[in-house]
Motif scaffolding. Structure first.
Motif, PDB file in Angstrom:
ATOM      1  N   UNK A 192      42.036   1.924  35.550  1.00 35.32           N
ATOM      2  CA  UNK A 192      40.900   1.659  35.655  1.00 35.32           C
ATOM      3  C   UNK A 192      40.319   2.180  34.459  1.00 35.32           C
ATOM      4  N   UNK A 193      38.954   1.764  34.032  1.00 31.15           N
ATOM      5  CA  UNK A 193      38.296   2.149  32.825  1.00 31.15           C
ATOM      6  C   UNK A 193      38.811   1.669  31.646  1.00 31.15           C
ATOM      7  N   UNK A 194      38.952   2.407  30.411  1.00 30.48           N
ATOM      8  CA  UNK A 194      39.277   1.624  29.013  1.00 30.48           C
ATOM      9  C   UNK A 194      38.177   0.635  28.643  1.00 30.48           C
ATOM     10  N   UNK A 195      37.030   0.706  29.270  1.00 29.64           N
ATOM     11  CA  UNK A 195      36.009  -0.303  28.721  1.00 29.64           C
ATOM     12  C   UNK A 195      35.687  -0.091  27.273  1.00 29.64           C
ATOM     13  N   UNK A 196      35.705  -1.242  26.513  1.00 27.69           N
ATOM     14  CA  UNK A 196      35.118  -0.954  24.942  1.00 27.69           C
ATOM     15  C   UNK A 196      33.651  -1.380  24.909  1.00 27.69           C
ATOM     16  N   UNK A 197      32.911  -0.713  24.103  1.00 24.93           N
ATOM     17  CA  UNK A 197      31.426  -0.963  23.742  1.00 24.93           C
ATOM     18  C   UNK A 197      31.467  -1.095  22.137  1.00 24.93           C
ATOM     19  N   UNK A 198      30.641  -2.147  21.750  1.00 26.35           N
ATOM     20  CA  UNK A 198      30.222  -2.161  20.278  1.00 26.35           C
ATOM     21  C   UNK A 198      28.575  -2.014  20.287  1.00 26.35           C
ATOM     22  N   UNK A 199      28.234  -1.305  19.405  1.00 30.57           N
ATOM     23  CA  UNK A 199      26.878  -0.858  19.290  1.00 30.57           C
ATOM     24  C   UNK A 199      26.224  -0.686  17.626  1.00 30.57           C
ATOM     25  N   UNK A 200      25.132  -0.560  17.708  1.00 34.54           N
ATOM     26  CA  UNK A 200      24.601  -0.267  16.224  1.00 34.54           C
ATOM     27  C   UNK A 200      24.873   0.691  15.383  1.00 34.54           C
ATOM     28  N   UNK A 201      25.258   0.878  14.109  1.00 35.96           N
ATOM     29  CA  UNK A 201      25.755   2.029  13.260  1.00 35.96           C
ATOM     30  C   UNK A 201      24.729   3.357  13.721  1.00 35.96           C
ATOM     31  N   UNK A 202      23.677   3.080  13.797  1.00 32.99           N
ATOM     32  CA  UNK A 202      22.606   4.523  14.299  1.00 32.99           C
ATOM     33  C   UNK A 202      22.972   4.890  15.464  1.00 32.99           C
ATOM     34  N   UNK A 203      23.805   4.243  16.598  1.00 38.62           N
ATOM     35  CA  UNK A 203      24.318   4.770  17.729  1.00 38.62           C
ATOM     36  C   UNK A 203      25.537   5.735  17.728  1.00 38.62           C
ATOM     37  N   UNK A 204      26.020   5.756  16.444  1.00 36.81           N
ATOM     38  CA  UNK A 204      27.447   6.672  16.379  1.00 36.81           C
ATOM     39  C   UNK A 204      26.903   8.273  16.702  1.00 36.81           C
ATOM     40  N   UNK A 205      27.738   8.841  17.447  1.00 34.39           N
ATOM     41  CA  UNK A 205      27.583   9.988  17.846  1.00 34.39           C
ATOM     42  C   UNK A 205      27.082  10.164  19.336  1.00 34.39           C
ATOM     43  N   UNK A 206      26.647   9.056  19.740  1.00 35.97           N
ATOM     44  CA  UNK A 206      25.975   9.030  21.116  1.00 35.97           C
ATOM     45  C   UNK A 206      26.966   8.495  22.174  1.00 35.97           C
ATOM     46  N   UNK A 207      26.758   8.520  23.502  1.00 37.95           N
ATOM     47  CA  UNK A 207      27.342   7.924  24.654  1.00 37.95           C
ATOM     48  C   UNK A 207      26.816   6.236  24.710  1.00 37.95           C
ATOM     49  N   UNK A 208      27.308   5.452  25.174  1.00 40.34           N
ATOM     50  CA  UNK A 208      26.989   4.102  25.449  1.00 40.34           C
ATOM     51  C   UNK A 208      25.787   4.130  26.469  1.00 40.34           C
ATOM     52  N   UNK A 209      25.818   5.027  27.304  1.00 45.63           N
ATOM     53  CA  UNK A 209      24.720   5.332  28.559  1.00 45.63           C
ATOM     54  C   UNK A 209      23.405   5.889  27.882  1.00 45.63           C
ATOM     55  N   UNK A 210      23.648   6.597  26.674  1.00 43.69           N
ATOM     56  CA  UNK A 210      22.359   7.024  26.182  1.00 43.69           C
ATOM     57  C   UNK A 210      21.379   6.298  26.097  1.00 43.69           C
ATOM     58  N   UNK A 211      20.012   6.526  26.357  1.00 39.66           N
ATOM     59  CA  UNK A 211      19.046   5.522  26.339  1.00 39.66           C
ATOM     60  C   UNK A 211      18.867   5.256  24.897  1.00 39.66           C
ATOM     61  N   UNK A 212      19.115   6.248  23.808  1.00 45.56           N
ATOM     62  CA  UNK A 212      18.893   6.034  22.397  1.00 45.56           C
ATOM     63  C   UNK A 212      19.929   4.871  21.874  1.00 45.56           C
ATOM     64  N   UNK A 213      20.923   4.930  22.614  1.00 48.33           N
ATOM     65  CA  UNK A 213      22.046   3.881  22.073  1.00 48.33           C
ATOM     66  C   UNK A 213      21.499   2.297  22.052  1.00 48.33           C
ATOM     67  N   UNK A 214      21.846   1.779  21.179  1.00 50.97           N
ATOM     68  CA  UNK A 214      21.588   0.140  20.862  1.00 50.97           C
ATOM     69  C   UNK A 214      22.777  -0.630  21.102  1.00 50.97           C
ATOM     70  N   UNK A 215      23.156  -0.879  22.253  1.00 51.17           N
ATOM     71  CA  UNK A 215      24.673  -1.716  22.514  1.00 51.17           C
ATOM     72  C   UNK A 215      24.395  -2.904  22.284  1.00 51.17           C
ATOM     73  N   UNK A 216      25.237  -3.702  21.701  1.00 46.74           N
ATOM     74  CA  UNK A 216      25.563  -4.983  21.258  1.00 46.74           C
ATOM     75  C   UNK A 216      25.998  -5.859  22.574  1.00 46.74           C
ATOM     76  N   UNK A 217      27.395  -5.326  22.947  1.00 47.58           N
ATOM     77  CA  UNK A 217      28.005  -5.794  24.136  1.00 47.58           C
ATOM     78  C   UNK A 217      29.149  -4.728  24.407  1.00 47.58           C
ATOM     79  N   UNK A 218      29.747  -5.287  25.438  1.00 48.26           N
ATOM     80  CA  UNK A 218      30.905  -4.390  26.184  1.00 48.26           C
ATOM     81  C   UNK A 218      31.903  -5.297  26.828  1.00 48.26           C
ATOM     82  N   UNK A 219      33.047  -4.794  26.873  1.00 51.01           N
ATOM     83  CA  UNK A 219      34.182  -5.756  27.518  1.00 51.01           C
ATOM     84  C   UNK A 219      35.395  -5.067  27.571  1.00 51.01           C
TER      85      UNK A 219
END
Length: 274
Positions: free
Chosen positions: A199-226
């Motif tokens: 289980x797990x191994x999900x991929x997330x793509x986000x904006x460049x300024x989200x680097x260093x954050x976790x995907x669930x961080x409110x400051x992260x701007x996520x494009x998509x996940x799969x």
């Protein structure tokens, strides 16, 4: 007033994938059918690659993380369609090793460079691996036509996250949204090789300024996940335009071990040293 419920990035719709997505959005998700023809002419091709991944050595710089890997690099000359592997360095433990450089976002390895066991010589000549590399290179050159006139640095990385039971967790590095250097000429491609009882191994793509954050961080701007589930399914990112992430892996519902193996291909213009 209650705050609106935040959507999980893993619930986002999957992009269709393709060269247009990579050019227009900076990322693309490729279904397994996109690369089915690459392996169709050789029935045992995928099994050979899976066999190499099954016996990957543990990450020598991260014992106990349930992460296994090999790495080599090469130079590709577009005008000759020629790929030349760069020899590794002799090593008393692993036979040969190749120096691997991490991006600035990798908190686990701040010193930036380390040596990893080399991709086996037999695999470097494998027709399936070579066809995958050339397919990736062609996608990148479709986005950046100038790459057709420059030598390309090609990093080839085999990574397995494997667990023996449900009490263990295997984590990729870095364990956050990140970029692989942030260069305008850098592309990263990932191809799933195998996924068994995890289980797990999900991929997330986000904006460049989200680097260093976790995907669930409110400051992260996520494009998509799969989640990559089929062999040869994969994705690509134009490094400076996005950040990306893969979630930890745990054993699945069936008894026994589980594993997720991927081929990661990094492409960048070869930088002159003089």
């Amino acid at each position: 007033m209650a705050e609106p419920q935040r959507r999980s990035p893993f619930d986002e719709p999957r992009p269709a994938g393709g060269a247009d997505d990579l050019r227009e959005r900076g990322f693309a998700h490729y279904g397994a059918e996109r690369l089915a023809a690459v392996a169709a002419s050789d029935a045992g091709a995928l099994a050979r690659l899976q066999g190499v991944c099954a016996s990957l050595p543990p990450d020598p710089h991260a014992p106990g993380t349930h992460r296994f890997r090999r790495y080599s690099h090469a130079v590709y000359l577009p005008w000759r369609d020629e790929l030349s592997w760069i020899p590794g360095t002799p090593d008393p433990v692993h036979g040969t090793v190749t120096e691997f450089s991490h991006g600035a976002d990798d908190a686990e390895h701040r010193r930036g460079r380390r040596a990893l066991p080399e991709v086996p010589a037999a695999l470097r000549d494998d027709p399936l691996l070579l066809r995958l590399l050339r397919w990736d290179i062609e996608q990148a050159m479709d986005v950046r036509a100038d790459l057709r006139r420059r030598p390309l640095w090609v990093g080839v990385h085999l990574i397995k996250l494997a667990v023996e039971n449900r009490d263990q967790v295997a984590v990729s590095t870095p364990d956050c949204l990140h970029q692989d250097g942030g260069s305008t000429g850098t592309f990263t491609f990932a191809h799933l090789i195998s996924r068994t009882n995890v289980t797990g191994g999900h991929n997330v793509i986000a904006t460049p300024d989200s680097a260093g954050l976790r995907p669930e961080d409110p400051a992260a701007h996520v494009h998509t996940g799969f989640t990559l589930t089929e062999p040869l399914e994969g994705y690509a990112v134009h490094d400076h335009r996005v950040s990306h992430y893969v979630a930890p892996v745990r054993a699945g519902a069936r008894p026994g071990p589980g594993e997720r193996s991927v081929l990661i291909v990094g492409l960048a213009p070869y930088v002159p040293q003089l």
